[in-house]
Design a protein around this motif. Structure first.
Motif, PDB file in Angstrom:
ATOM      1  N   ILE A 288      -4.848  32.310  46.547  1.00 20.61           N
ATOM      2  CA  ILE A 288      -5.433  31.659  45.372  1.00 20.61           C
ATOM      3  C   ILE A 288      -5.972  32.779  44.509  1.00 20.61           C
ATOM      4  N   VAL A 289      -5.487  32.882  43.289  1.00 19.37           N
ATOM      5  CA  VAL A 289      -5.919  33.961  42.402  1.00 19.37           C
ATOM      6  C   VAL A 289      -6.546  33.372  41.148  1.00 19.37           C
ATOM      7  N   GLY A 290      -7.363  34.213  40.498  1.00 21.85           N
ATOM      8  CA  GLY A 290      -7.999  33.790  39.251  1.00 21.85           C
ATOM      9  C   GLY A 290      -9.281  33.008  39.436  1.00 21.85           C
ATOM     10  N   LEU A 291      -9.896  33.109  40.618  1.00 18.19           N
ATOM     11  CA  LEU A 291     -11.128  32.367  40.859  1.00 18.19           C
ATOM     12  C   LEU A 291     -12.295  32.966  40.074  1.00 18.19           C
ATOM     13  N   THR A 292     -13.022  32.112  39.381  1.00 16.36           N
ATOM     14  CA  THR A 292     -14.280  32.463  38.723  1.00 16.36           C
ATOM     15  C   THR A 292     -15.253  31.324  38.955  1.00 16.36           C
ATOM     16  N   SER A 293     -16.480  31.516  38.537  1.00 15.11           N
ATOM     17  CA  SER A 293     -17.482  30.457  38.697  1.00 15.11           C
ATOM     18  C   SER A 293     -17.180  29.251  37.811  1.00 15.11           C
ATOM     19  N   TYR A 294     -16.259  29.417  36.872  1.00 15.93           N
ATOM     20  CA  TYR A 294     -15.862  28.317  36.003  1.00 15.93           C
ATOM     21  C   TYR A 294     -14.989  27.301  36.724  1.00 15.93           C
ATOM     22  N   ILE A 295     -14.289  27.745  37.772  1.00 20.95           N
ATOM     23  CA  ILE A 295     -13.299  26.899  38.441  1.00 20.95           C
ATOM     24  C   ILE A 295     -13.981  25.760  39.193  1.00 20.95           C
ATOM     25  N   THR A 296     -13.472  24.548  38.974  1.00 18.42           N
ATOM     26  CA  THR A 296     -13.947  23.352  39.673  1.00 18.42           C
ATOM     27  C   THR A 296     -12.846  22.835  40.593  1.00 18.42           C
ATOM     28  N   LYS A 297     -13.182  21.820  41.371  1.00 21.91           N
ATOM     29  CA  LYS A 297     -12.144  21.243  42.220  1.00 21.91           C
ATOM     30  C   LYS A 297     -11.044  20.589  41.384  1.00 21.91           C
ATOM     31  N   GLY A 298     -11.356  20.210  40.151  1.00 24.77           N
ATOM     32  CA  GLY A 298     -10.321  19.694  39.262  1.00 24.77           C
ATOM     33  C   GLY A 298      -9.304  20.762  38.909  1.00 24.77           C
ATOM     34  N   HIS A 299      -9.789  22.000  38.636  1.00 27.54           N
ATOM     35  CA  HIS A 299      -8.870  23.098  38.358  1.00 27.54           C
ATOM     36  C   HIS A 299      -8.016  23.419  39.583  1.00 27.54           C
ATOM     37  N   LEU A 300      -8.626  23.378  40.776  1.00 27.30           N
ATOM     38  CA  LEU A 300      -7.862  23.626  41.992  1.00 27.30           C
ATOM     39  C   LEU A 300      -6.772  22.569  42.172  1.00 27.30           C
ATOM     40  N   ALA A 301      -7.118  21.317  41.903  1.00 29.48           N
ATOM     41  CA  ALA A 301      -6.133  20.237  42.026  1.00 29.48           C
ATOM     42  C   ALA A 301      -4.988  20.442  41.036  1.00 29.48           C
ATOM     43  N   ARG A 302      -5.339  20.860  39.826  1.00 29.72           N
ATOM     44  CA  ARG A 302      -4.307  21.136  38.824  1.00 29.72           C
ATOM     45  C   ARG A 302      -3.412  22.281  39.281  1.00 29.72           C
ATOM     46  N   ALA A 303      -4.018  23.333  39.850  1.00 29.21           N
ATOM     47  CA  ALA A 303      -3.241  24.469  40.344  1.00 29.21           C
ATOM     48  C   ALA A 303      -2.320  24.064  41.485  1.00 29.21           C
ATOM     49  N   VAL A 304      -2.746  23.097  42.296  1.00 32.86           N
ATOM     50  CA  VAL A 304      -1.909  22.592  43.377  1.00 32.86           C
ATOM     51  C   VAL A 304      -0.631  21.962  42.815  1.00 32.86           C
ATOM     52  N   LEU A 305      -0.772  21.109  41.805  1.00 30.18           N
ATOM     53  CA  LEU A 305       0.403  20.483  41.203  1.00 30.18           C
ATOM     54  C   LEU A 305       1.266  21.518  40.486  1.00 30.18           C
ATOM     55  N   GLU A 306       0.622  22.441  39.793  1.00 31.62           N
ATOM     56  CA  GLU A 306       1.380  23.453  39.059  1.00 31.62           C
ATOM     57  C   GLU A 306       2.154  24.373  40.002  1.00 31.62           C
ATOM     58  N   ALA A 307       1.643  24.560  41.215  1.00 31.02           N
ATOM     59  CA  ALA A 307       2.379  25.383  42.188  1.00 31.02           C
ATOM     60  C   ALA A 307       3.762  24.809  42.450  1.00 31.02           C
ATOM     61  N   THR A 308       3.861  23.488  42.552  1.00 27.59           N
ATOM     62  CA  THR A 308       5.168  22.854  42.730  1.00 27.59           C
ATOM     63  C   THR A 308       6.015  23.024  41.484  1.00 27.59           C
ATOM     64  N   GLY A 309       5.395  22.905  40.316  1.00 22.31           N
ATOM     65  CA  GLY A 309       6.136  23.084  39.068  1.00 22.31           C
ATOM     66  C   GLY A 309       6.689  24.480  38.911  1.00 22.31           C
ATOM     67  N   TRP A 310       5.873  25.492  39.204  1.00 22.51           N
ATOM     68  CA  TRP A 310       6.337  26.868  39.042  1.00 22.51           C
ATOM     69  C   TRP A 310       7.367  27.249  40.100  1.00 22.51           C
TER      70      TRP A 310
END
Length: 490
Positions: A354-376
């Motif tokens: 998991i890259v790009g973690l900052t204090s801004y990241i929420t579980k919503g961003h993680l969920a989005r990254a999960v879906l985008e992983a399949t897309g990419w």
């Protein structure tokens, strides 16, 4: 005369299903049962083959009972199965000699050292990887006491899951089809027969291998008058069920993993971009249709990990809602190399990051990254497919459980910059097995008859700005480089 139906057995990685279809490919009844995957050691993935057979027996009876029919109203049975998974069983008793080794298993990675990957790819169309069956069979022969000598005497048999089911359903016929055989790393892609050089390389006795048949013919009877008449590896079954009969037609099945197949016609296209050249299907004595395939190891199983491993969601369907709470990934990318990276990278030792973690990241961003992983990951494979085939993808036909996630489908359309189309019949793996069986017994007349059954249920068009797509894609590539870093030995 009462209506007759075709029964499809869909034996998957985490569950088995039995579905009855009528002539319009409408689902008459569907029953499903889950089975457990075991992880006895890091990198090991196993199944209880005997339990899977018991489950399939029970599901066949339930499917007919819920439809209110008996075996006499079943015109034929088709089988679609998880590929590459290895079962070795005693010929006399029919008992597995060890747990089935699942396609995701990476215990055989050390066996790849010193093998001639160029020769194996030229002969089989497959890259040198733990994914395929040959090293799994060799591992069992090397590690189960007395098994190698018993195999040489013809006392034990090897098969992928289709062979295991055919053996049990027919009372002892040891058969497979060309699609499953093409995934073992033991079949010559040109001759469609077991290759003696490959058997020597992996030290596997010919006596334990099944006879190779086409994907659509009568293999034997499961019940009196009820033939098993279609067998396809699950992803080839989805290609067939999506009626991808013309060169360039492409589908992706999104389940535990993601599997893209492009029909390349009657001549195999050798990949120089990390794809698999495989058999798409063969109808009776007709020409073989070949395919290019790109396999994504982790797709739906990443959502399961977020649910079961992290506890961020209670059900898999909640991932879409959670991802929808944010407009983008916040700069966070997940590369789910839990079992290494498959196409087009083939880095068995890569590990998830998991890259790009900052204090801004929420579980919503993680969920989005999960879906985008399949897309990419889909984008990676499509780019390789376009380069190898000389064709430009114009639409992606999709199926599988993850296609219920509308946000994911839009993400894929945006990342690929082509429409994504979901068919009305969502069970394309099962309907592909049914089509192959039905064709063999005249239930359906020809391929055009099958195409008349196809209707679209959903279509997503790309809407992402080209500059943003390029920026996000470059970030994804850097994240993949981080995952591959862990495969480099000191």
């Amino acid at each position: 005369m009462s209506e007759r139906y075709v029964l499809a057995i869909d034996q998957g990685t985490t569950s088995s299903r039995c579905i009855l279809f009528d002539r319009r490919a409408t689902v008459v009844s569907v029953v499903r049962g889950e089975h457990t995957q075991s992880y006895p050691r890091p990198g090991w993935v196993e199944h209880d083959a005997a339990r899977i057979w018991r489950d399939v027996q029970r599901l066949i009876k339930r499917a007919m009972r819920e439809a209110g029919i008996g075996p006499a109203q079943v015109a034929a049975i088709g089988i679609a199965n998880q590929r590459e998974t290895v079962v070795v069983w005693d010929k006399a008793s029919g008992t597995p000699v060890a747990p089935a080794i699942v396609w995701q298993d990476t215990r055989t990675s050390s066996m790849l050292d010193g093998l001639d990957g160029s020769f194996i790819r030229e002969r089989t169309g497959l890259p040198l990887a733990t994914y395929f069956s040959a090293t799994k069979v060799k591992w069992l022969l090397d590690n189960v006491a007395g098994l190698r000598s018993r195999a040489a005497r013809g006392e034990v048999l090897f098969g992928t899951m289709d062979s295991w089911l055919i053996w049990n359903l027919t009372g002892g016929k040891h058969l497979t089809d060309v699609t499953n055989a093409s995934r073992t790393m033991l079949m010559d892609l040109a001759t469609l027969s077991w290759d003696p050089d490959l058997l020597d390389i992996f030290d596997i006795p010919r006596a334990m291998l099944p006879e190779i048949r086409s994907s659509s013919e009568v293999y034997g009877e499961a019940f009196p008058g009820v033939p098993i008449a279609g067998v396809l590896g699950d992803q080839q079954a989805a290609l067939f069920g999506q009626t991808c009969f013309a060169p360039g037609d492409t589908k992706c099945t999104y389940g535990t993993g993601g599997f893209l197949l492009m029909n390349t016609g009657s001549a195999p296209v050798r990949s120089s971009h990390g794809l698999i050249t495989t058999v798409g299907y063969q109808i009776g004595s007709g020409e073989v249709a070949y395919a290019l395939e790109g396999s994504i190891a982790i797709a739906g199983s990443l959502v399961q990990w977020v649910r079961d491993g992290l506890g961020l969601i209670g059900t898999a369907s909640e991932i879409e809602t959670l991802a929808g709470t944010v407009g983008d990934n916040g700069g966070c990318y997940i590369v789910p190399a839990f079992s290494g990276l498959y196409a087009p990278y083939w880095e068995s030792e890569a590990r998830g990051v998991i890259v790009g973690l900052t204090s801004y990241i929420t579980k919503g961003h993680l969920a989005r990254a999960v879906l985008e992983a399949t897309g990419w990951q889909t984008r990676d494979v499509v780019d390789a497919m376009n380069a190898d085939s000389g064709l430009a993808l114009t639409a992606l036909n999709v199926d599988g459980g993850m296609t219920a996630d509308n946000l994911l489908m839009q993400i894929i359309a945006d990342f690929l910059d082509v429409p994504v189309v979901r068919p009305m019949v969502a069970e394309t793996v099962s309907v592909g097995a049914a089509y192959a069986a039905g064709l063999a017994v005249g239930y359906w007349s020809d391929l055009r008859d099958l195409q008349h059954n196809r209707h679209s249920a959903g279509r997503w068009r790309p809407g992402m700005d080209a500059d943003r797509r390029a920026f996000e894609h470059a970030n994804w590539k850097r994240a993949v480089e981080s995952a591959v870093f862990f495969s480099r030995r000191p």
